[in-house]
Design an enzyme around this catalytic site. Structure first.
Site, PDB file in Angstrom:
ATOM      1  N   LYS A  19      66.395  65.503  12.102  1.00  0.00           N
ATOM      2  CA  LYS A  19      65.801  65.632  13.445  1.00  0.00           C
ATOM      3  C   LYS A  19      64.774  66.689  13.413  1.00  0.00           C
ATOM      4  CE  LYS A  19      66.408  66.266  18.229  1.00  0.00           C
ATOM      5  NZ  LYS A  19      65.581  65.090  18.969  1.00  0.00           N
ATOM      6  N   HIS A 706      57.327  55.616  23.759  1.00  0.00           N
ATOM      7  CA  HIS A 706      57.842  56.079  22.397  1.00  0.00           C
ATOM      8  C   HIS A 706      56.945  56.917  21.666  1.00  0.00           C
ATOM      9  CE1 HIS A 706      60.827  53.032  23.693  1.00  0.00           C
ATOM     10  NE2 HIS A 706      61.651  53.900  23.507  1.00  0.00           N
TER      11      HIS A 706
END
Length: 768
Positions: A19, A706
């Site tokens: 991430k 998103h």
């Protein structure tokens, strides 16, 4: 001997390393070479964990920088032209499909993202055209990563999404009408080339995932299996031995398809979700085939009952012999946290009940050793496991007599609003005075670095509760001022005090426990840390009233109170496996009912109870199990919301609006206003609202949250125009797809400005 295998391993790393790396790359703080090197480091680390645990068949190509289905779209040459025409670097093209791309003159939205079966993981949906072709890239990722592992001394089993599942899960791109499954004969040569390349690289086995076999399938898809695997089998020894993997359900209803598939080395089945299928599968398996028995749960965090798992595997061995049985995880361990070793703060008693991905790999190896060498070979481990399982079953921490007493007093009337919708909406309009085409957001506003820093300081005790409360109040003031400036109609307080939409509530409910590092991938770089339900659930005190009451006191417009619904709290947690989920949902509903009534008493007259996981929880096959689920799921939602007065407006929000097959349940929720994810879906999905004569209000999302790209005002108008083909103007709300927590303020303000301007245009158009 009995072999051991894992179907897939978490990608993010022990500290969410992936991430951090991908987001640093997106932010221009990490070079492409550094990103690729970090990916390689993580893959090697994860292969070594499995090797050290004693796993025989270790997966490769289960790693992805964003999504494994998206990987296949790219290396199968199935990238839509709107991405290829810009000649982006392959990694940037890959991310453009996953999250959109809006810089240096290139402006493309992302592909549609959909839940992976009934999990909280999201995959990128292939979008195929009428003139679709497929072409294997020159350096395919599965081969590259197999060779990478081989160079490190680890021989892996590459994982591929099967040709039938890839096409069945795809859709026709906008402007096309192709039935994806009809493209099978075009796709198969690419699979053949890839399998041959893997064999040439030294792969002895390959895992081909065909999870759609657990679904109710049309005949054309069933027929596709026979065609596909006859073709693959015809390649003989020029390709690796195929492990055909299914998971997330049973395959009994498609057992004829299984019988028609020949030439595969082993069939994998999920014996955690559906242990009852074992006898049928054993009766259908071909004499030359092996069985991969998925007996360690890839979807939950409870320690495996090793005695029970060993008994299941022994049943298979009695029928097939040790050489034809593989012990495996039920599915990929992608859905579980990395390792329990990171959890230093968990209560010791409860921690002993858990097993994360690293520990599950050891469990798989222990089971394989026990059935190969006998239980005595792992006696100490088995005795400790039995003690742990028994301790959990008898713990007083799981049972609350007061909760059970309250459940026994639930009545049918508690799940019904006082009046029908026409009466309610009249009272609400008088109370709220909203314009046509009302605008709102779904709940959260950007969670800035400063918010996260202050929350972390408060958690660590570095600032006082009073200092933290003042900071949160200032954030709420700022968010309300921004909404004033934007001209929205129904406000939200922005949720600056909240971490995750389920975790926040779980931390305020009895019956939950929490981790500090148990992150799992939801989509792309987005990770969640699901709370764990360990006992009966109750609400000791109000959870959101303080912040919402303050927001109402300084707001010029109606303010929404924001809650997460009972089904989403259940589905986005790790649920108990010792009582039925319907009981856990009822417990959550009663806790939320108390919160809803407290919000109303505090002057909050718009209350949104989000249920984005309602669709996710739907059993994968039609029939009694699905209807039973919808009955208790709907009842739980209504139990949480039905106690309010007519003038209080109940909203609910849904993501991934593939709801045509259970629309009756959506209607039965009796929410006054629904907001749904819609921007990446075909607007024709809204036709169901006409067909079913849906009478209440709805806000189909007009842009994708998103992605960081900003939709133009005209783009939003175009979406509204499409919606008005299926919805009446008086029904329509204008809102984004979902909450704005992950976005930046600059793009958020720009997008919402365009949204409000589009709504004003339609108000003017329909009032003139």
């Amino acid at each position: 001997m009995v072999q051991s295998s894992i179907l897939g391993f978490p990608r993010m790393g022990v500290n969410r390393d992936l991430k951090k790396a991908t987001e640093a790359y997106w932010g221009g703080k990490l070079s492409q070479a550094e990103l690729l090197e970090e990916g390689k480091r993580l893959r090697l680390a994860h292969w070594k964990i499995q090797k050290d645990a004693g796993i025989d068949s270790i997966p490769s190509n289960d790693f992805s920088f964003y999504d494994h289905v998206l990987d296949h779209i790219q290396f199968f040459g199935a990238v839509p032209e709107r991405y290829t025409q810009h000649k982006l670097d392959p990694i940037d093209e890959f991310f453009a499909m996953g999250r959109g791309h809006q810089k240096e003159g290139v402006d493309v939205p992302s592909l549609e993202m959909v839940k992976w079966f009934d999990s909280n993981y999201h995959y990128v949906k292939p979008a195929l055209s009428d003139n679709q072709s497929f072409l294997l890239v020159s350096d395919p990722k599965p081969v590259r990563e197999f060779l990478e592992a081989k160079e490190a001394g680890i021989v892996t089993r590459p994982v591929l999404v099967g040709p039938v599942s890839f096409l069945h899960l795809a859709k026709a791109d906008r402007g096309s009408s192709v039935d994806p499954i009809s493209l099978l004969e075009k796709l198969l040569p690419v699979y053949e080339q890839l399998l041959v390349k893997l064999k040439e690289a030294g792969a002895e086995y390959v895992q081909i995932d065909e999870p759609v076999l657990v679904l109710d399938l049309p005949q054309k898809t069933k027929d596709a299996f026979k065609l596909a695997y006859e073709k693959i089998a015809s390649l003989g020894s020029s390709i690796p031995k195929v492990v055909f993997a299914t998971y997330f359900g049973d395959i009994v209803h498609n057992i004829d398809v299984v019988k028609s598939i020949k030439g595969i080395y082993a069939l994998h089945v999920d014996l955690v979700r559906n242990p009852e299928q074992l006898d049928t599968v054993l009766g259908a398996i071909h004499p030359e085939q092996s069985l991969s028995a998925g007996v360690v749960d890839g979807r939950n965090i409870w320690k495996t009952n090793l005695k029970k798992a060993i008994e299941t595997v022994e049943t298979a061995i009695q029928k097939l012999g040790k050489e034809r049985v593989i012990v495996a995880s039920s599915s990929s361990l992608l859905h579980t946290p990395h390792t329990l070793a990171s959890e230093k703060g968990l209560d010791a008693e409860i921690k002993d009940w858990f097993s994360f991905a690293t520990e599950k790999a050891t469990e798989v190896a222990v089971i394989a050793k026990a059935v190969t060498e006998g239980p005595a070979a792992v006696r100490d481990v088995l005795e400790a496991n039995a003690k742990s399982v028994q301790a959990r079953a008898t713990s007083k921490r799981t049972n609350n007599p007061e909760v059970k007493e309250r459940l026994s007093k639930i009545t049918e009337a508690m799940a019904n609003r006082k009046s029908a919708f026409p009466t309610r909406i009249a009272a609400q309009q008088k109370n709220l005075n909203l314009p046509e085409f009302p605008t709102t957001t779904i709940g959260s506003f950007p969670q800035t670095k400063e918010i996260r820093v202050q929350r972390n300081k408060f958690t660590k005790g570095e600032i006082t509760a009073e200092e933290y409360d003042k900071f949160i109040e200032k954030e709420i003031q700022d968010v309300i001022q921004i909404q004033d400036e934007l001209g929205l109609d129904v406000y939200v307080h922005g949720e600056p005090e909240r971490n995750d939409m389920v975790q926040y509530f779980g931390e305020r409910l009895d019956g939950y426990v929490f981790t500090t590092h148990a992150w799992v991938q939801s989509y792309g770089s987005r990770c969640v840390r699901p709370p764990i339900i360990v006992g009966d659930i109750s609400r000791p005190a109000p959870m959101t009233v303080k912040e919402s009451k303050y927001a109402v006191s300084i707001s010029k417009k109606p303010m929404k109170g924001m809650l997460t619904g009972p089904i989403t709290c259940l589905r986005w947690s790790y649920p108990r496996d010792d009582i039925h989920q319907s009981i856990q949902a009822q417990q959550l509903a009663l806790a939320l009912r108390d919160e809803v009534l407290d919000l109303e008493a505090a002057g909050v007259h718009v209350i949104q109870v989000d249920e984005p996981a309602l669709r996710e929880g739907l059993p994968l096959r039609s029939g009694k199990e699905r209807e039973d689920y919808l009955k208790w799921a709907v009842q739980s939602f209504r139990l949480s919301t039905a106690g309010v007065a007519d003038f209080t407006q109940i909203h609910s929000h849904f993501c991934y609006s593939e709801f045509q097959d259970f629309f009756h349940a959506i209607a039965a929720l009796d929410a006054d206003v629904l907001s749904i994810e819609n921007s990446k879906s075909d607007a024709k999905l809204l036709k169901v609202f006409i067909d079913e004569a849906y009478p209440r209000h709805i806000g189909p999302g007009v842009y994708d949250i998103h992605s960081p790209r900003v939709p133009s005002e005209q783009e939003i108008k175009d979406r509204v125009e499409e919606m008005l083909q299926y919805l009446k103007p008086k029904q329509l709300w204008i809102n984004p797809d979902c909450g704005l927590k992950t976005r930046q303020w600059k793009e958020t303000k720009a997008a919402l400005t365009n949204l409000v301007n589009a709504a004003k245009f339609y108000r003017s158009k329909y009032s003139s």
